[in-house]
Design a protein around this motif. Structure first.
Motif, short mmCIF file in Angstrom:
data_model
loop_
_atom_site.label_atom_id
_atom_site.label_comp_id
_atom_site.label_asym_id
_atom_site.label_seq_id
_atom_site.Cartn_x
_atom_site.Cartn_y
_atom_site.Cartn_z
N VAL A 113 0.83 -1.21 0.00
CA VAL A 113 0.00 0.00 0.00
C VAL A 113 0.87 1.26 0.00
N GLN A 114 1.87 1.27 0.85
CA GLN A 114 2.76 2.43 0.95
C GLN A 114 3.47 2.71 -0.38
N LYS A 115 4.03 1.65 -0.96
CA LYS A 115 4.77 1.80 -2.23
C LYS A 115 3.84 2.18 -3.39
N PHE A 116 2.68 1.56 -3.44
CA PHE A 116 1.73 1.79 -4.54
C PHE A 116 1.19 3.22 -4.49
N LYS A 117 0.77 3.66 -3.29
CA LYS A 117 0.25 5.02 -3.16
C LYS A 117 1.35 6.05 -3.44
N ASN A 118 2.55 5.75 -2.99
CA ASN A 118 3.67 6.67 -3.24
C ASN A 118 3.95 6.82 -4.74
N GLN A 172 -11.01 17.02 -6.72
CA GLN A 172 -10.26 18.21 -7.10
C GLN A 172 -8.76 17.88 -7.14
N ASN A 173 -7.94 18.65 -6.41
CA ASN A 173 -6.49 18.42 -6.47
C ASN A 173 -6.00 17.42 -5.42
N ARG A 174 -6.91 16.73 -4.75
CA ARG A 174 -6.52 15.82 -3.65
C ARG A 174 -6.27 14.41 -4.18
N ARG A 175 -5.19 14.28 -4.94
CA ARG A 175 -4.85 12.97 -5.51
C ARG A 175 -4.65 11.93 -4.41
N GLY A 176 -4.08 12.33 -3.29
CA GLY A 176 -3.87 11.41 -2.18
C GLY A 176 -5.16 10.80 -1.65
N ASP A 177 -6.22 11.61 -1.56
CA ASP A 177 -7.51 11.10 -1.09
C ASP A 177 -8.10 10.10 -2.07
N TYR A 178 -7.93 10.39 -3.36
CA TYR A 178 -8.38 9.46 -4.41
C TYR A 178 -7.63 8.13 -4.28
#
Length: 197
Positions: A113-118, A172-178
């Protein structure tokens, strides 16, 4: 033989609230369809017109005179793969062969999860983050724009689209939330297991 838009494997509102039907109206009906329309026009009357989509991608990859064909063909393929990478009620920890492989190659689900989201967060501009098989081991990679791991000797298992059109209407610009929602609620682990097999 013209390519046609493959049907979504679920209804357009089935991914809500994580991805809205409004996003799919644009992402699937407009963006995916536009790549397909462009590809069919570019292939008309060429030697590639009767090839499979994968063959068109491989034969046009890295060729400056075929960049338009490659970009549109790869985007058609990447998007189709993405629609199958997600499902209603997906996400969370996987079961089956992929769970064992994540443990063996990454040290577990949390490390994946950490690597993929990063990878998704650090892809500059438009592109994709991928879980792939490379040299019999799982790896995380990212590609810019239309690029796809299949032309780099890797087998795609899972992808997340980080072009803004994939998430901007909802996040919007919250790619991390997506990306958080993608991992927690959308990943289709059955599809990943079938690709692994």
């Amino acid at each position: 033989m013209a390519f046609s838009l493959p049907e979504l494997p679920y209804k357009k509102d089935a991914l809500a609230p994580h991805i809205s039907s409004k996003t799919l109206d644009f992402h699937y009906d407009k963006h995916h369809q536009a790549y397909l329309t462009n590809l069919n026009k570019l292939l008309e009357g060429t030697a590639l017109a009767s090839e499979t989509l994968e063959s068109v991608i491989h034969k046009s990859a890295g060729k400056a005179d075929m960049i338009g064909i490659f970009n549109n063909a790869a985007q058609v393929w990447n998007h189709t793969f993405y629609w199958h990478s997600i499902k209603p009620g997906g996400g969370g920890k996987p079961a089956g062969a992929i769970a064992e492989k994540l443990q063996a190659d990454f040290g577990g689900y949390d490390e994946f999860v950490q690597k993929f989201k990063n990878a998704g967060l650090t892809q500059f501009g438009s592109g994709w983050a991928w879980l792939v098989m490379k040299d019999h081991k799982l790896a995380i990679t990212k590609t810019g724009n239309a690029d796809t791991p299949m032309v780099h000797g890797m087998t795609p298992l899972l992808t997340v689209d980080v072009w803004e059109h994939a998430y901007y209407l909802d996040y919007q610009n919250r790619r991390g939330d997506y990306l958080d929602a993608f991992v927690a609620h959308l990943i289709n682990w059955d599809f990943v297991n079938s690709n692994l097999a």
